[in-house]
Enzyme design. Structure first.
Site, mmCIF file in Angstrom:
data_model
loop_
_atom_site.group_PDB
_atom_site.id
_atom_site.type_symbol
_atom_site.label_atom_id
_atom_site.label_comp_id
_atom_site.label_asym_id
_atom_site.label_seq_id
_atom_site.Cartn_x
_atom_site.Cartn_y
_atom_site.Cartn_z
ATOM 1 N N ASP A 132 -3.113 0.981 8.653
ATOM 2 C CA ASP A 132 -3.742 1.188 9.965
ATOM 3 C C ASP A 132 -4.137 -0.122 10.658
ATOM 4 O OD1 ASP A 132 -3.389 3.883 9.745
ATOM 5 O OD2 ASP A 132 -5.488 4.384 9.366
ATOM 6 N N LYS B 79 -13.776 7.233 11.935
ATOM 7 C CA LYS B 79 -13.089 8.458 12.369
ATOM 8 C C LYS B 79 -12.536 9.236 11.180
ATOM 9 C CE LYS B 79 -8.668 8.194 13.847
ATOM 10 N NZ LYS B 79 -7.741 9.105 13.164
ATOM 11 N N ASN B 80 -11.769 8.554 10.334
ATOM 12 C CA ASN B 80 -11.084 9.276 9.260
ATOM 13 C C ASN B 80 -12.055 9.873 8.256
ATOM 14 O OD1 ASN B 80 -8.675 8.727 10.455
ATOM 15 N ND2 ASN B 80 -8.022 7.155 9.007
ATOM 16 N N ARG C 127 -8.444 8.611 20.867
ATOM 17 C CA ARG C 127 -8.529 9.346 19.609
ATOM 18 C C ARG C 127 -9.313 8.541 18.581
ATOM 19 N NH1 ARG C 127 -3.201 10.571 17.058
ATOM 20 N NH2 ARG C 127 -4.747 11.322 15.596
ATOM 21 N N CYS D 136 5.335 12.997 13.157
ATOM 22 C CA CYS D 136 4.609 12.302 14.220
ATOM 23 C C CYS D 136 5.318 10.992 14.463
ATOM 24 C CB CYS D 136 3.149 12.099 13.848
ATOM 25 S SG CYS D 136 2.939 10.917 12.535
ATOM 26 N N ILE E 264 3.963 2.149 3.699
ATOM 27 C CA ILE E 264 3.349 3.495 3.732
ATOM 28 C C ILE E 264 4.120 4.441 4.654
ATOM 29 C CG2 ILE E 264 1.221 4.822 4.134
ATOM 30 C CD1 ILE E 264 0.775 2.870 1.896
ATOM 31 N N ARG F 217 5.881 12.338 7.542
ATOM 32 C CA ARG F 217 4.556 12.724 7.040
ATOM 33 C C ARG F 217 4.521 14.159 6.537
ATOM 34 N NH1 ARG F 217 -0.036 10.138 10.854
ATOM 35 N NH2 ARG F 217 -1.289 10.064 8.977
ATOM 36 N N VAL G 84 3.687 17.396 3.916
ATOM 37 C CA VAL G 84 2.439 17.907 3.322
ATOM 38 C C VAL G 84 2.724 18.520 1.946
ATOM 39 C CG1 VAL G 84 1.048 18.254 5.408
ATOM 40 C CG2 VAL G 84 2.653 20.036 4.675
ATOM 41 N N ASP G 85 3.898 18.181 1.385
ATOM 42 C CA ASP G 85 4.280 18.777 0.102
ATOM 43 C C ASP G 85 3.244 18.524 -0.997
ATOM 44 O OD1 ASP G 85 5.171 16.089 0.520
ATOM 45 O OD2 ASP G 85 6.300 16.196 -1.349
ATOM 46 N N LEU G 86 2.621 17.353 -0.981
ATOM 47 C CA LEU G 86 1.658 17.037 -2.049
ATOM 48 C C LEU G 86 0.406 17.908 -1.925
ATOM 49 C CD1 LEU G 86 1.934 13.140 -1.971
ATOM 50 C CD2 LEU G 86 3.059 14.722 -3.538
ATOM 51 N N ARG H 249 -3.075 15.577 12.899
ATOM 52 C CA ARG H 249 -2.651 15.910 11.546
ATOM 53 C C ARG H 249 -3.827 16.217 10.620
ATOM 54 N NH1 ARG H 249 1.509 15.020 7.822
ATOM 55 N NH2 ARG H 249 0.690 14.287 5.856
HETATM 56 C C1 UD1 Z 1 -4.467 8.986 6.245
HETATM 57 C C2 UD1 Z 1 -5.172 8.454 7.471
HETATM 58 C C3 UD1 Z 1 -4.223 7.542 8.266
HETATM 59 C C4 UD1 Z 1 -3.659 6.454 7.354
HETATM 60 C C5 UD1 Z 1 -3.052 7.047 6.104
HETATM 61 C C6 UD1 Z 1 -2.606 5.987 5.088
HETATM 62 C C7 UD1 Z 1 -6.713 10.226 8.032
HETATM 63 C C8 UD1 Z 1 -7.088 11.276 9.002
HETATM 64 N N1 UD1 Z 1 -5.585 9.567 8.309
HETATM 65 O O1 UD1 Z 1 -3.369 9.778 6.693
HETATM 66 O O2 UD1 Z 1 -4.966 6.953 9.333
HETATM 67 O O3 UD1 Z 1 -2.660 5.731 8.052
HETATM 68 O O4 UD1 Z 1 -4.015 7.899 5.440
HETATM 69 O O5 UD1 Z 1 -3.672 5.157 4.759
HETATM 70 O O6 UD1 Z 1 -7.425 9.938 7.100
HETATM 71 N N2 UD1 Z 1 2.999 11.939 1.926
HETATM 72 C C9 UD1 Z 1 3.940 12.772 1.376
HETATM 73 N N3 UD1 Z 1 3.590 14.073 1.130
HETATM 74 C C10 UD1 Z 1 2.331 14.543 1.393
HETATM 75 C C11 UD1 Z 1 1.375 13.679 1.937
HETATM 76 C C12 UD1 Z 1 1.742 12.368 2.200
HETATM 77 O O7 UD1 Z 1 5.075 12.368 1.134
HETATM 78 O O8 UD1 Z 1 2.074 15.732 1.136
HETATM 79 C C13 UD1 Z 1 3.355 10.524 2.223
HETATM 80 C C14 UD1 Z 1 3.248 10.180 3.719
HETATM 81 O O9 UD1 Z 1 4.396 10.537 4.432
HETATM 82 C C15 UD1 Z 1 3.012 8.684 3.649
HETATM 83 C C16 UD1 Z 1 2.186 8.504 2.361
HETATM 84 O O10 UD1 Z 1 2.391 9.695 1.606
HETATM 85 O O11 UD1 Z 1 4.245 8.011 3.504
HETATM 86 C C17 UD1 Z 1 0.696 8.316 2.576
HETATM 87 O O12 UD1 Z 1 0.216 9.321 3.455
HETATM 88 P P1 UD1 Z 1 -1.257 9.885 3.369
HETATM 89 O O13 UD1 Z 1 -2.093 8.951 2.523
HETATM 90 O O14 UD1 Z 1 -1.216 11.305 2.972
HETATM 91 O O15 UD1 Z 1 -1.727 9.766 4.872
HETATM 92 P P2 UD1 Z 1 -2.636 10.779 5.691
HETATM 93 O O16 UD1 Z 1 -3.647 11.399 4.799
HETATM 94 O O17 UD1 Z 1 -1.776 11.638 6.519
#
Ligand code: UD1
Length: 421
Positions: free
Chosen positions: A308, A22-23, A400, A118, A330, A123, A125-127, A94
């Site tokens: 996951d 899926k991802n 999903r 969520c 995580i 979670r 999106v700043d990065l 997301r």
């Molecule tokens: C993806 C996967 C999800 C999995 C996760 C971690 C998809 C669609 N989803 O989610 O199933 O559980 O990786 O392996 O591929 N963070 C920030 N700022 C950001 C982005 C992330 O602080 O801008 C933090 C998040 O809150 C979290 C950590 O970084 O604590 C890792 O998140 P991230 O790897 O970005 O997860 P997703 O890409 O959302």
């Protein structure tokens, strides 16, 4: 809302086919925005998240054709008719935020709803946003939307991520493929789904090196072409069914697995005392007379133990004699399954990011509530092992990420059915 009813206590026995990831598939679908030629994906899982992504891409003007029953999808972005990803779609999933990088790269403009929090954590999106700014994007936040523009195009840059993020790495890679000049990403996430994305983008004419490492270099191109690409198999679905075999003391063969993507998981499962062997048909797990031992796991970015699979592992640990431990590093709130498992008789205590699981002799079926995708499936596998009847409510989360879960489990002898309401 549908619910799933399980009469537990039957050891699973049989073969389970593992679907496309899926991802991986969600990120691959968004690559279609980067070219006006067709992108054909195969081994596409039949999941509601894939349907949501199709709807989102259609709303941007893409042609999206799902082959009937053949696990193929062809996507084509001849022109982008709309650069706005609407809140009503993004809030459901997301991964929708992944359209931001490609839209900006192709159109020089994008308006994408913020995904919001969520169940499993804030979670942010700043990065994603900081990386796109480094590539030259102007960003504004307005009424819950990110308004991004780069009227003269994105420009390659050096990006150092302070922590590893799968989504931010994916968004940045896609944006950089059409930027002017070279982009270097340091501390990039290394998940197999990112390798799959890079492989597909390189087939589309991108120039990305460092695949599988945390330093990626991307030489921006003027345009990309279409291609055909097979989605990798789903390592999380694989791990989930393997643990369903373990918790029920079953004998199962998992077909279509790529074990290289699951090394840490398989090492931990072996440490627990699970016997698995490779056969021409697939990976065979026989737990009919295994004496399982307690273990400790820490969830970490790849190649560490995947978050996951944390909930499913916790359900399994709850029936392992002794004290097992989980440190969830995580997501700060990924323990919503704990009170539900305890309602089934598990003995799990929480302290901050740590869970201590004291093994019990049996779980007892109960009505439980699913809260997110992986928590839902953890309750399903607990229900498969529990004595008596479990009713898992709010199972739309499952659809999903798990294709035909009742059928796959029922074929291995599980007494499981869906009640549609
Ligand atoms: C993806 C996967 C999800 C999995 C996760 C971690 C998809 C669609 N989803 O989610 O199933 O559980 O990786 O392996 O591929 N963070 C920030 N700022 C950001 C982005 C992330 O602080 O801008 C933090 C998040 O809150 C979290 C950590 O970084 O604590 C890792 O998140 P991230 O790897 O970005 O997860 P997703 O890409 O959302």
């Amino acid at each position: 809302m549908d619910s799933i009813i399980i009469e537990g206590g039957i050891p699973l026995e049989g073969k389970i086919n593992i679907s496309g990831a899926k991802n991986s598939c969600l990120a691959l679908m968004t690559c279609a925005i980067l070219t006006n030629s067709p992108l054909k994906l195969t081994n596409v899982p039949n999941l509601s998240d894939i349907t949501t992504m199709s709807l989102l891409l259609k709303s941007l003007g893409l042609e999206v054709a799902h082959g009937e029953g053949d696990r193929k999808v062809t996507l084509r972005a001849k022109i982008i008719t709309n650069s706005k990803a609407d809140y009503n779609i993004v809030r459901k999933m997301r991964a929708s935020f992944l359209v931001l990088g490609p839209l900006l790269a192709r159109e020089g403009f994008a308006q994408v709803s913020l995904p919001g929090g969520c169940a499993i954590g804030a979670r942010a999106v700043d990065l994603h946003l900081k990386a796109l700014q480094k590539l030259g994007a102007n960003l504004d936040l307005e009424k819950g939307y990110v308004i991004a523009s780069a009227p003269t195009g994105l420009v390659g840059a050096e990006i150092n991520f302070p922590i590893k993020s799968v989504g931010a790495t994916e968004n940045t890679i896609m944006a950089a493929t059409l930027a002017k000049g070279k982009t270097t990403i340091r501390n990039a996430a290394r998940e197999p789904e990112i390798e799959d994305l890079i492989e597909c983008l390189n087939k589309m004419g991108a120039k990305i090196t460092g695949q599988g490492t945390s330093i990626l270099e991307i030489e921006g191109q003027q345009s990309l072409n279409g291609t055909c690409h097979e989605v990798i198999s789903d390592r999380i679905e694989f791990g989930t069914y393997l643990l369903a075999g373990v918790i029920t003391k079953g004998k199962i063969i998992l077909v279509g697995v790529n074990d290289i993507h699951s090394k840490e998981f398989l090492d931990k499962v072996k440490e627990m005392g699970v016997n698995y062997t490779y056969t021409p048909e697939g990976l065979k797990v026989d737990c009919s007379d295994s004496q399982l031992k307690p273990i400790s796991i820490i969830t970490e970015p790849f190649p560490g133990f995947p978050t996951d699979l944390q909930a499913q592992m916790m359900a399994t640990m709850s029936l392992v004699n002794g004290t097992s431990e989980i440190d969830e590093r995580i997501f700060e709130n990924r323990f919503m399954h704990v009170p539900e498992l305890n309602r089934m008789g598990a003995n799990i205590k929480l302290e901050g990011t740590r869970a201590t699981i004291n093994g019990v002799d049996k779980l007892i079926g109960a009505p439980v509530m699913a809260t997110d995708l992986r928590a839902s499936v953890a309750l399903i596998i607990a229900g498969l092992a529990a004595q008596g009847k479990s009713v898992i409510n709010r199972v739309y989360h499952l659809d999903r990420g798990y294709e035909e879960i009742e059928n796959k489990l029922a074929k291995c002898g599980a007494r499981i059915k869906r009640v549609v309401s």
